[in-house]
Design a protein around this motif. Structure first.
Motif, mmCIF file in Angstrom:
data_model
loop_
_atom_site.group_PDB
_atom_site.id
_atom_site.type_symbol
_atom_site.label_atom_id
_atom_site.label_comp_id
_atom_site.label_asym_id
_atom_site.label_seq_id
_atom_site.Cartn_x
_atom_site.Cartn_y
_atom_site.Cartn_z
ATOM 1 N N CYS A 27 0.810 -1.231 -0.043
ATOM 2 C CA CYS A 27 0.139 -0.017 0.193
ATOM 3 C C CYS A 27 0.915 1.304 -0.058
ATOM 4 O O CYS A 27 1.784 1.290 0.798
ATOM 5 C CB CYS A 27 -0.848 0.070 1.065
ATOM 6 S SG CYS A 27 -1.793 1.494 1.321
ATOM 7 N N CYS A 68 -0.025 3.524 3.417
ATOM 8 C CA CYS A 68 0.503 3.112 4.709
ATOM 9 C C CYS A 68 1.798 2.320 4.750
ATOM 10 O O CYS A 68 2.189 1.873 5.765
ATOM 11 C CB CYS A 68 -0.723 2.236 5.561
ATOM 12 S SG CYS A 68 -0.986 0.704 4.950
ATOM 13 N N CYS A 93 -6.135 -2.711 0.336
ATOM 14 C CA CYS A 93 -5.208 -2.759 1.568
ATOM 15 C C CYS A 93 -6.146 -2.882 2.902
ATOM 16 O O CYS A 93 -7.031 -1.893 3.012
ATOM 17 C CB CYS A 93 -4.255 -1.493 1.566
ATOM 18 S SG CYS A 93 -3.403 -1.408 3.283
ATOM 19 N N ARG A 120 -5.076 -2.816 5.852
ATOM 20 C CA ARG A 120 -4.243 -2.458 7.082
ATOM 21 C C ARG A 120 -4.944 -0.853 7.310
ATOM 22 O O ARG A 120 -4.701 -0.584 8.453
ATOM 23 C CB ARG A 120 -3.001 -2.134 6.692
ATOM 24 C CG ARG A 120 -2.305 -3.655 6.163
ATOM 25 C CD ARG A 120 -2.063 -4.425 7.159
ATOM 26 N NE ARG A 120 -1.471 -5.517 6.483
ATOM 27 C CZ ARG A 120 -0.516 -6.624 7.076
ATOM 28 N NH1 ARG A 120 -0.466 -6.385 8.480
ATOM 29 N NH2 ARG A 120 0.022 -7.662 6.589
ATOM 30 N N CYS A 121 -5.038 -0.263 6.403
ATOM 31 C CA CYS A 121 -5.567 1.188 6.729
ATOM 32 C C CYS A 121 -6.783 1.438 6.280
ATOM 33 O O CYS A 121 -7.318 2.609 5.949
ATOM 34 C CB CYS A 121 -4.721 2.184 5.935
ATOM 35 S SG CYS A 121 -4.453 2.164 4.123
HETATM 36 ZN ZN LIG Z 1 -2.732 0.702 3.644
#
Ligand SMILES: [Zn+2]
Length: 443
Positions: A42, A45, A63, A65-66
């Protein structure tokens, strides 16, 4: 969308929009995700995710994660305009009327010099040193130079506390507060106050970035936070970390001279930190589970109240609170003179106010009270200081609740622990280290 909203930011755009037409100059189009053989990376992030987890239908990826900043997928692009520093500086920039002590002034000057050179620096100031005011001079000079600045913290409550203080100190500067719990629209401002998480929305935006309470998160100096910081600041921008308890990664950077460091080892009233006294109580957990308290702890609490002092009593877990409250009543502490408080407590604010107003002699609490709240003239006790819930920086912060008032700068701090413990030793060592530096200044 106004052009200013792209300045120094990466704004997500959906495929129909970016496919339809080229954005007008000076807007640049940037990729959102790099697709590798087995993982995607990504660009917002910086985290990598296996393709299996990141896959969307139709061969697209996102993504995970974010995602709480809005989903970034291969369907999106970022629109970005390089930061133009389009600000009108209105005098007086600094509207703060307070005074710094000579020591604070010295540290404030070091900070301002570092910011002018766009250095990466650490201000290691003990709890209760007044570190917020020490960055005012540096911020004011940077604002006058037309720089774009951000003050970020891992914790929302720190941001909420900082925002009104900065508004008062820089009343003529455009300012915006950004964090995940609010829905106020973004606007372009010379000074941004935000959670470190929000930094991921920026790209080469800030000439100087200040991270307050950088240690306030478990694993604070983790890769994600470093990434967020690194890409939000301009390539030649400066970074100032403020903390009372630098973690191992910051200390390593100091040792390797990647980070300049200024110390402020004395509190605003010129006194040292109270040192921690340790009491070994091998069976504290069992005693607690039986809803009883160690006898020498009870005696200490009684002595403290008899001497006319109030205190905070820290315990490891929320689930310990009811048993301890019961045990305290059993041994004769009247329920109306104290209360328990924890993070999810709906009456938390009222109880904290009650302690401030003197309605309670003490609060039994958890790490939620480790920072941000100041009660003057109190003592601090911790039962189970060796529990892993207390990191060494949390313990330094907790100890730092004591002795904050000029009227009683030497509060007592006692930790009860089951066995010697590295985190407790490290906390006590950091306090002694700063006190050594402090003593040298007092002489
Ligand atoms: Zn991300």
């Amino acid at each position: 969308m106004k052009l200013t909203e792209y300045y120094g930011r990466r704004v997500l755009v959906d495929r129909p929009d970016w496919q339809a037409k080229q954005p007008p100059a000076p807007i640049q189009t940037l990729e959102t995700i790099t697709v590798g053989d087995r993982k995607i990376e990504c660009r917002r992030c910086g985290q990598k995710t296996p393709k299996k987890i990141a896959a969307l239908p139709n061969g697209e990826f996102y993504c995970p994660r974010c995602i709480n900043l809005g989903r970034v997928a291969t369907l999106n692009k970022f629109y970005h305009v390089p930061e133009p520093n389009q600000f009108v500086v209105k005098e007086p920039v600094l509207t703060w009327q307070g005074q710094l002590s000579p020591l604070q002034q010295e540290a404030a000057e070091e900070v301002a010099t570092g910011m002018k050179k766009h250095q990466h620096q650490l201000l290691w100031a003990v709890t209760g040193a007044g570190k917020t005011e020490m960055m005012f001079r540096g911020i004011a000079a940077a604002l006058r130079r037309g720089e774009r600045l951000a003050v970020a913290s891992p914790r929302v409550d720190v941001c909420l506390e900082l925002y009104p203080r900065l508004q008062a100190a820089f009343a003529n500067t455009t300012m915006v507060l950004l964090h995940g719990r609010q829905e106020l629209p973004y606007r372009y401002a010379q000074l941004t106050i935000c959670t470190t998480h929000q930094l991921l929305r920026f790209y080469h935006a800030f000439d100087n970035l200040i991270i307050d309470e950088v240690d306030a998160f478990p694993y604070a100096a983790n890769a994600a936070l470093l990434y967020a910081t690194g890409q939000a600041v301009k390539e030649k921008g400066g970074c100032l970390y403020l903390t009372a308890t630098p973690g191992p990664s910051l200390l390593r950077q100091v040792r390797q001279k990647e980070l300049a460091v200024s110390y402020l080892p004395l509190r605003y009233h010129g006194h040292l930190l109270p040192e921690v006294r340790l009491r070994l109580t091998p069976r504290w957990r069992r005693t607690l589970d039986q809803k009883r308290l160690p006898a020498n702890l009870v005696a200490e609490l009684r002595r403290t109240l008899a001497a006319g002092h109030r205190f905070l009593f820290f315990v490891p877990h929320v689930r310990d609170l009811p048993g301890i409250a019961g045990a305290l009543e059993t041994v004769g502490f009247e329920r109306r003179t104290f209360t328990t408080v924890h993070a999810a407590d709906p009456e938390r604010l009222a109880k904290v106010q009650g302690m401030r107003d003197g309605r309670y002699d003490f609060l039994v609490t958890t790490t939620i009270m480790e920072r941000g709240v100041t009660f003057p003239e109190i003592d601090v006790f911790v039962l189970g200081a060796d529990d892993p819930v207390f990191s060494s920086s949390a313990l330094v912060q907790i100890a730092g609740r004591a002795g904050r008032a000029r009227s009683r700068p030497d509060g007592r701090v006692i930790f009860w622990l089951g066995c010697p413990c590295r985190r407790v030793r490290e906390a006590a060592r950091q306090i002694r280290f700063m006190n050594q530096k402090g003593r040298a200044l007092q002489r």
